[in-house]
Motif scaffolding. Structure first.
Motif, PDB file in Angstrom:
ATOM      1  N   ARG A 133     -13.858 -17.690  28.901  1.00 46.49           N
ATOM      2  CA  ARG A 133     -13.918 -16.562  27.971  1.00 46.49           C
ATOM      3  C   ARG A 133     -12.536 -16.217  27.400  1.00 46.49           C
ATOM      4  N   HIS A 134     -11.484 -16.741  28.008  1.00 43.56           N
ATOM      5  CA  HIS A 134     -10.131 -16.490  27.526  1.00 43.56           C
ATOM      6  C   HIS A 134      -9.508 -17.720  26.875  1.00 43.56           C
ATOM      7  N   ARG A 135     -10.370 -18.660  26.495  1.00 40.18           N
ATOM      8  CA  ARG A 135      -9.867 -19.887  25.861  1.00 40.18           C
ATOM      9  C   ARG A 135     -10.603 -20.141  24.541  1.00 40.18           C
ATOM     10  N   GLU A 136     -10.326 -19.315  23.572  1.00 40.18           N
ATOM     11  CA  GLU A 136     -10.754 -19.501  22.181  1.00 40.18           C
ATOM     12  C   GLU A 136     -12.262 -19.396  21.970  1.00 40.18           C
ATOM     13  N   THR A 137     -12.997 -18.863  22.929  1.00 48.92           N
ATOM     14  CA  THR A 137     -14.447 -18.757  22.781  1.00 48.92           C
ATOM     15  C   THR A 137     -14.876 -17.421  22.181  1.00 48.92           C
ATOM     16  N   ALA A 138     -13.944 -16.480  22.073  1.00 45.63           N
ATOM     17  CA  ALA A 138     -14.229 -15.123  21.584  1.00 45.63           C
ATOM     18  C   ALA A 138     -15.204 -14.389  22.492  1.00 45.63           C
ATOM     19  N   GLN A 139     -15.236 -14.777  23.766  1.00 42.56           N
ATOM     20  CA  GLN A 139     -16.145 -14.143  24.726  1.00 42.56           C
ATOM     21  C   GLN A 139     -15.429 -13.168  25.661  1.00 42.56           C
ATOM     22  N   GLY A 140     -14.124 -12.977  25.441  1.00 45.55           N
ATOM     23  CA  GLY A 140     -13.377 -12.076  26.300  1.00 45.55           C
ATOM     24  C   GLY A 140     -12.165 -11.529  25.570  1.00 45.55           C
ATOM     25  N   GLY A 141     -11.357 -10.774  26.298  1.00 42.23           N
ATOM     26  CA  GLY A 141     -10.139 -10.236  25.712  1.00 42.23           C
ATOM     27  C   GLY A 141     -10.392  -9.298  24.549  1.00 42.23           C
ATOM     28  N   LEU A 142      -9.519  -9.351  23.557  1.00 38.17           N
ATOM     29  CA  LEU A 142      -9.624  -8.462  22.401  1.00 38.17           C
ATOM     30  C   LEU A 142     -10.915  -8.683  21.616  1.00 38.17           C
ATOM     31  N   ALA A 143     -11.443  -9.885  21.675  1.00 35.79           N
ATOM     32  CA  ALA A 143     -12.673 -10.175  20.932  1.00 35.79           C
ATOM     33  C   ALA A 143     -13.860  -9.380  21.451  1.00 35.79           C
ATOM     34  N   GLN A 144     -13.789  -8.961  22.712  1.00 39.38           N
ATOM     35  CA  GLN A 144     -14.923  -8.244  23.303  1.00 39.38           C
ATOM     36  C   GLN A 144     -14.654  -6.760  23.518  1.00 39.38           C
ATOM     37  N   THR A 145     -13.631  -6.234  22.884  1.00 36.43           N
ATOM     38  CA  THR A 145     -13.454  -4.784  22.867  1.00 36.43           C
ATOM     39  C   THR A 145     -14.535  -4.178  21.975  1.00 36.43           C
ATOM     40  N   PRO A 146     -14.779  -2.881  22.055  1.00 35.16           N
ATOM     41  CA  PRO A 146     -15.774  -2.269  21.169  1.00 35.16           C
ATOM     42  C   PRO A 146     -15.497  -2.567  19.690  1.00 35.16           C
ATOM     43  N   THR A 147     -14.252  -2.480  19.289  1.00 37.92           N
ATOM     44  CA  THR A 147     -13.912  -2.760  17.893  1.00 37.92           C
ATOM     45  C   THR A 147     -14.071  -4.240  17.585  1.00 37.92           C
ATOM     46  N   GLY A 148     -13.681  -5.097  18.534  1.00 41.65           N
ATOM     47  CA  GLY A 148     -13.834  -6.538  18.332  1.00 41.65           C
ATOM     48  C   GLY A 148     -15.281  -6.929  18.145  1.00 41.65           C
ATOM     49  N   ARG A 149     -16.173  -6.357  18.968  1.00 38.37           N
ATOM     50  CA  ARG A 149     -17.607  -6.654  18.843  1.00 38.37           C
ATOM     51  C   ARG A 149     -18.160  -6.109  17.528  1.00 38.37           C
ATOM     52  N   LYS A 150     -17.667  -4.951  17.113  1.00 32.37           N
ATOM     53  CA  LYS A 150     -18.118  -4.367  15.846  1.00 32.37           C
ATOM     54  C   LYS A 150     -17.744  -5.273  14.684  1.00 32.37           C
ATOM     55  N   ILE A 151     -16.532  -5.798  14.709  1.00 32.22           N
ATOM     56  CA  ILE A 151     -16.087  -6.691  13.641  1.00 32.22           C
ATOM     57  C   ILE A 151     -16.947  -7.952  13.610  1.00 32.22           C
ATOM     58  N   MET A 152     -17.230  -8.503  14.789  1.00 31.95           N
ATOM     59  CA  MET A 152     -18.059  -9.711  14.844  1.00 31.95           C
ATOM     60  C   MET A 152     -19.461  -9.450  14.310  1.00 31.95           C
ATOM     61  N   LYS A 153     -19.997  -8.290  14.647  1.00 34.68           N
ATOM     62  CA  LYS A 153     -21.334  -7.931  14.161  1.00 34.68           C
ATOM     63  C   LYS A 153     -21.347  -7.815  12.651  1.00 34.68           C
ATOM     64  N   GLU A 154     -20.305  -7.211  12.084  1.00 31.47           N
ATOM     65  CA  GLU A 154     -20.217  -7.067  10.634  1.00 31.47           C
ATOM     66  C   GLU A 154     -20.054  -8.430   9.952  1.00 31.47           C
ATOM     67  N   LEU A 155     -19.296  -9.316  10.557  1.00 33.84           N
ATOM     68  CA  LEU A 155     -19.113 -10.649   9.980  1.00 33.84           C
ATOM     69  C   LEU A 155     -20.426 -11.415   9.975  1.00 33.84           C
ATOM     70  N   ARG A 156     -21.180 -11.322  11.069  1.00 33.93           N
ATOM     71  CA  ARG A 156     -22.473 -12.017  11.129  1.00 33.93           C
ATOM     72  C   ARG A 156     -23.433 -11.470  10.081  1.00 33.93           C
ATOM     73  N   ALA A 157     -23.444 -10.152   9.912  1.00 36.17           N
ATOM     74  CA  ALA A 157     -24.316  -9.536   8.925  1.00 36.17           C
ATOM     75  C   ALA A 157     -23.932  -9.973   7.510  1.00 36.17           C
ATOM     76  N   ARG A 158     -22.655 -10.112   7.270  1.00 37.52           N
ATOM     77  CA  ARG A 158     -22.169 -10.527   5.960  1.00 37.52           C
ATOM     78  C   ARG A 158     -22.587 -11.972   5.674  1.00 37.52           C
ATOM     79  N   LYS A 159     -22.548 -12.819   6.690  1.00 40.98           N
ATOM     80  CA  LYS A 159     -22.938 -14.207   6.492  1.00 40.98           C
ATOM     81  C   LYS A 159     -24.422 -14.321   6.177  1.00 40.98           C
ATOM     82  N   LYS A 160     -25.230 -13.471   6.831  1.00 37.33           N
ATOM     83  CA  LYS A 160     -26.688 -13.507   6.569  1.00 37.33           C
ATOM     84  C   LYS A 160     -27.005 -13.049   5.158  1.00 37.33           C
TER      85      LYS A 160
END
Length: 293
Positions: free
Chosen positions: A266-293
């Protein structure tokens, strides 16, 4: 190559009374069968690409393809010109230039992976700012790239340069070590001092995880490039002042391998841990996925 580690590289430099960059160029010519002039011409082209990326990132309105990042390089450069940076002018300039190249990369612009795209801003940030400060000709910086290449060659063959394998210590850390060693040689330091700079730099990034928000090479990758350029300058200054890495640099590289191998996925470029999984990080990922759809 005639060397497998930094100790062997220093021994060759001492025996032949040559710099690291000279040894690297000669060995690359021998291994590839190409004349040194052709190899140097290619490296010269790479350096021009780096300088162009710095200029583009500072003079154009750069926005990443995701829309998440852009403009920080210009903000830092404007601050440098209109204020008194706490870290000093040269450090702030190197930071701005490193951010510029990283933002060009995030906007799908042309860069040179040094050693990876995720760490592409550190060497250009250090080199181009130093060139402007000291008035060095391009040829001098191109020689420095061969020194950086020799250091990267050793790291890549004894540890990692990929964040997916060894965390951000492998990408940002390697680039800082490469830039620090090369800057030490460019400033007239000995091969031993250049190698000490590598160890000093790498020790400062051991354990750095790779946690890109949304899986993109933007957050926090871009700002880490900026900080990395400053760290490289600091490590070089320490080495030139006579500070030595108490742990030999080759052993530091071995530790990078050990630490990286122990990192959870999860700490090796998978975006499954660290800053990527903070509340803001998850929010950004959710918005990016919605934009792609």
């Amino acid at each position: 190559m005639r060397f497998r580690n930094l100790r062997e590289l220093i021994e060759i430099c001492q025996t032949e009374s040559k710099t690291i960059s000279q040894i690297m160029l000669e060995d690359q010519a021998e291994e590839s069968g190409q004349p040194e002039s052709e190899i140097t011409a290619v490296m010269t082209e790479y350096y021009q690409i780096m300088k162009t990326a710095v200029h583009k990132g500072l003079t154009e309105d750069i926005t990443s393809t995701s829309g998440l990042t852009g403009g920080d390089a210009k903000r830092v450069e404007t601050y440098r010109k209109n204020a008194e940076p706490s870290a000093g002018d040269i450090a702030c300039q190197a930071m701005a230039y490193a951010l510029a190249v990283s933002e060009v990369n995030a906007s799908m612009g042309r860069i040179v992976a040094t050693p990876t795209a995720g760490s592409c801003g550190i060497i250009p940030g250090v080199f181009v700012s130093a060139q402007e400060r000291f008035g060095w000709p391009d040829e001098h910086l191109v020689r420095g790239l061969f020194c950086a290449g020799a250091i990267g060659y050793v790291i890549a063959n004894n540890s990692f340069i990929s964040g997916a394998e060894g965390g951000c210590q492998a990408e940002i850390g390697s680039a800082i070590g490469m830039a620090a060693g090369a800057m030490t040689e460019l400033r007239g330091g000995s091969p031993e001092q250049a190698v000490h700079a590598v160890g000093l730099a790498l020790k400062n990034t051991l354990g750095l995880i790779c946690d890109p928000v949304g899986g993109l090479v933007e957050i926090p990758c871009i700002v880490r490039n900026g900080f990395g350029a400053v760290n490289a300058l600091a490590a070089s200054d320490m080495a030139l002042a006579g500070v030595k890495s108490a742990i030999p640099s080759d052993e530091v590289i071995d530790v990078m391998l050990e630490v990286g191998s122990s990192m959870p996925s999860r700490h090796r470029e998978t975006a499954q841990g660290g800053l990527a999984q903070t509340p803001t990080g998850r929010k950004i990922m959710k918005e990016l996925r919605a934009r792609k759809k």
